[in-house]
Design an enzyme around this catalytic site. Structure first.
Site, mmCIF file in Angstrom:
data_model
loop_
_atom_site.group_PDB
_atom_site.id
_atom_site.type_symbol
_atom_site.label_atom_id
_atom_site.label_comp_id
_atom_site.label_asym_id
_atom_site.label_seq_id
_atom_site.Cartn_x
_atom_site.Cartn_y
_atom_site.Cartn_z
ATOM 1 N N ASN A 9 46.052 -91.129 8.562
ATOM 2 C CA ASN A 9 46.210 -91.870 9.808
ATOM 3 C C ASN A 9 46.874 -90.931 10.819
ATOM 4 O O ASN A 9 48.061 -90.646 10.705
ATOM 5 C CB ASN A 9 47.086 -93.107 9.533
ATOM 6 C CG ASN A 9 47.441 -93.859 10.800
ATOM 7 O OD1 ASN A 9 46.863 -93.623 11.861
ATOM 8 N ND2 ASN A 9 48.400 -94.764 10.693
ATOM 9 N N TRP A 10 46.074 -90.479 11.767
ATOM 10 C CA TRP A 10 46.595 -89.465 12.706
ATOM 11 C C TRP A 10 47.452 -90.078 13.815
ATOM 12 O O TRP A 10 48.028 -89.362 14.609
ATOM 13 C CB TRP A 10 45.434 -88.675 13.316
ATOM 14 C CG TRP A 10 44.674 -87.832 12.330
ATOM 15 C CD1 TRP A 10 44.862 -87.772 10.966
ATOM 16 C CD2 TRP A 10 43.603 -86.922 12.616
ATOM 17 N NE1 TRP A 10 43.975 -86.877 10.409
ATOM 18 C CE2 TRP A 10 43.183 -86.338 11.396
ATOM 19 C CE3 TRP A 10 42.951 -86.541 13.792
ATOM 20 C CZ2 TRP A 10 42.162 -85.402 11.324
ATOM 21 C CZ3 TRP A 10 41.926 -85.611 13.712
ATOM 22 C CH2 TRP A 10 41.533 -85.042 12.491
ATOM 23 N N LYS A 11 47.450 -91.383 13.930
ATOM 24 C CA LYS A 11 48.234 -92.079 14.959
ATOM 25 C C LYS A 11 47.939 -91.488 16.336
ATOM 26 O O LYS A 11 46.815 -91.063 16.577
ATOM 27 C CB LYS A 11 49.726 -92.025 14.589
ATOM 28 C CG LYS A 11 49.972 -92.506 13.153
ATOM 29 C CD LYS A 11 51.410 -92.688 12.806
ATOM 30 C CE LYS A 11 51.517 -93.156 11.359
ATOM 31 N NZ LYS A 11 52.888 -93.395 10.934
ATOM 32 N N HIS A 94 48.709 -102.080 10.699
ATOM 33 C CA HIS A 94 49.726 -101.041 10.500
ATOM 34 C C HIS A 94 51.071 -101.528 11.035
ATOM 35 O O HIS A 94 51.126 -102.221 12.051
ATOM 36 C CB HIS A 94 49.303 -99.738 11.195
ATOM 37 C CG HIS A 94 50.174 -98.596 10.785
ATOM 38 N ND1 HIS A 94 51.408 -98.381 11.355
ATOM 39 C CD2 HIS A 94 50.025 -97.652 9.827
ATOM 40 C CE1 HIS A 94 51.972 -97.335 10.755
ATOM 41 N NE2 HIS A 94 51.152 -96.878 9.837
ATOM 42 N N GLU A 96 53.251 -100.177 12.725
ATOM 43 C CA GLU A 96 53.529 -99.837 14.129
ATOM 44 C C GLU A 96 52.826 -100.814 15.071
ATOM 45 O O GLU A 96 53.341 -101.131 16.143
ATOM 46 C CB GLU A 96 53.117 -98.378 14.398
ATOM 47 C CG GLU A 96 54.097 -97.413 13.742
ATOM 48 C CD GLU A 96 53.497 -96.115 13.234
ATOM 49 O OE1 GLU A 96 52.405 -95.732 13.689
ATOM 50 O OE2 GLU A 96 54.135 -95.479 12.367
ATOM 51 N N GLU A 166 52.841 -100.249 2.632
ATOM 52 C CA GLU A 166 53.640 -99.244 3.336
ATOM 53 C C GLU A 166 55.009 -99.823 3.687
ATOM 54 O O GLU A 166 55.151 -100.504 4.710
ATOM 55 C CB GLU A 166 52.930 -98.808 4.618
ATOM 56 C CG GLU A 166 51.571 -98.210 4.388
ATOM 57 C CD GLU A 166 51.138 -97.352 5.576
ATOM 58 O OE1 GLU A 166 50.945 -96.149 5.382
ATOM 59 O OE2 GLU A 166 51.019 -97.893 6.678
ATOM 60 N N GLY A 172 57.377 -92.305 8.182
ATOM 61 C CA GLY A 172 57.833 -91.298 9.133
ATOM 62 C C GLY A 172 59.308 -90.965 9.009
ATOM 63 O O GLY A 172 59.872 -90.300 9.873
ATOM 64 N N SER A 212 55.713 -91.492 4.015
ATOM 65 C CA SER A 212 56.255 -90.165 3.687
ATOM 66 C C SER A 212 55.651 -89.541 2.426
ATOM 67 O O SER A 212 56.349 -88.852 1.679
ATOM 68 C CB SER A 212 57.787 -90.207 3.600
ATOM 69 O OG SER A 212 58.327 -90.584 4.859
ATOM 70 N N GLY A 233 50.463 -90.282 6.940
ATOM 71 C CA GLY A 233 50.682 -90.087 8.375
ATOM 72 C C GLY A 233 50.935 -88.626 8.674
ATOM 73 O O GLY A 233 50.018 -87.803 8.739
ATOM 74 N N GLY A 234 52.207 -88.274 8.813
ATOM 75 C CA GLY A 234 52.598 -86.920 9.223
ATOM 76 C C GLY A 234 51.900 -85.801 8.460
ATOM 77 O O GLY A 234 51.400 -84.844 9.079
HETATM 78 P P1 PGA Z 1 53.993 -91.171 7.202
HETATM 79 O O1 PGA Z 1 53.121 -92.381 7.783
HETATM 80 O O2 PGA Z 1 53.173 -90.549 6.097
HETATM 81 O O3 PGA Z 1 54.183 -90.239 8.353
HETATM 82 O O4 PGA Z 1 55.257 -91.759 6.695
HETATM 83 C C1 PGA Z 1 52.389 -93.214 6.941
HETATM 84 C C2 PGA Z 1 51.679 -94.269 7.754
HETATM 85 O O5 PGA Z 1 52.244 -94.750 8.742
HETATM 86 O O6 PGA Z 1 50.530 -94.653 7.448
#
Ligand code: PGA
Length: 249
Positions: A9-11, A94, A96, A166, A172, A212, A233-234
């Site tokens: 997930n590149w956000k 998600h 967010e 998640e 993050g 993470s 994510g990251g």
């Molecule tokens: P993260 O994000 O790997 O940066 O913690 C995961 C996600 O939000 O899907």
């Protein structure tokens, strides 16, 4: 069908040139794997990504979509728009989107239904916040997110669903759920689905862990029996890290 999945997930990261660079690197280095590999770039680069990955094993997902077919929803994107550029997968719910854009279980349930009605596959995200875990309410929270978001779907719909647990406190933050915490929750999720539907549906659905995940912890988390891969994510923004995570799946 339950299978291993590694989804990035590149956000809100990577402009078009950066997207091209990352996709080229991923395509070049992609190891042979049984896992389904997915990337979810930002909306503005989805069409180019789908074109670039046309003959690749890497699949493309959208990070969100609206439930309406079309109309006066400024800034939104419909299932038809995604399908028309060959994007058949969408991330819904998600944390967010839930936290920063006020998306409620009820709203998300409409999105899931709209995506499924359009024959799309859905990666449905959910997970508890830190205070909820500290108060010992994490199972209750997850159960209610599943119930309100998914449990009025017909049994047939479940073959088009992928779940992503998640925990918000791990997203993050660098703080990962321990493999045991992930396994405990994933087993609970299967039990909850068994109670709402039946054991075969619970057994067949892929449940990803997200929060993470990085090359150093992926193998151990993915080795747990109820963890079928990850939503990353990251670490998905760095080709070598994402490739290492795919190798660990
Ligand atoms: P993260 O994000 O790997 O940066 O913690 C995961 C996600 O939000 O899907």
């Amino acid at each position: 069908m339950r299978s291993k999945i590694v989804a990035g997930n590149w956000k809100m990261n990577k402009n078009l040139s950066e997207t091209q660079v990352l996709l080229e690197e991923l395509s070049e280095k992609l190891p042979s794997t049984e896992a389904e590999v997915i990337v979810a770039p930002t909306f503005v680069n989805l069409a180019d990504t789908a074109r670039m990955l046309k003959s690749s094993k890497i699949k493309v997902a959208a990070q969100n979509m609206h439930f309406a077919e079309s109309g006066a929803y400024t800034g939104e994107i419909s299932a038809d728009m995604l399908l028309n550029i060959n994007v058949e997968l969408v991330i819904i719910g998600h944390s967010e989107r839930r936290a920063y854009f006020g998306e409620t279980d009820e709203f998300l349930s409409k999105k899931v239904k709209a995506a499924l009605a359009n024959n799309m596959r859905v990666i449905f995200c959910f997970g508890e916040e830190l205070e909820e875990r500290k108060a010992g309410n994490h199972f209750k929270v997850v159960e209610s997110q599943l119930k309100n978001g998914l449990f009025d779907l017909p049994a047939e719909a479940w073959q088009h669903l992928v779940l992503a647990y998640e925990p918000v406190w791990a997203i993050g933050t660098g703080e990962t759920a321990s493999p045991e915490q992930a396994q405990e929750m994933h087993a609970f999720i299967r039990k909850t689905i068994t109670e709402a539907y039946d054991a075969s549906i619970a057994d067949e659905v892929s449940i990803l862990y997200g929060g993470s995940v990085k090359p150093s912890n992926a193998r151990e988390i993915f080795s747990k029996p109820d963890v079928d891969g990850g939503l990353i994510g990251g670490a998905a923004l760095v080709a070598d890290d994402f490739i290492d995570i795919i190798r660990a799946s």
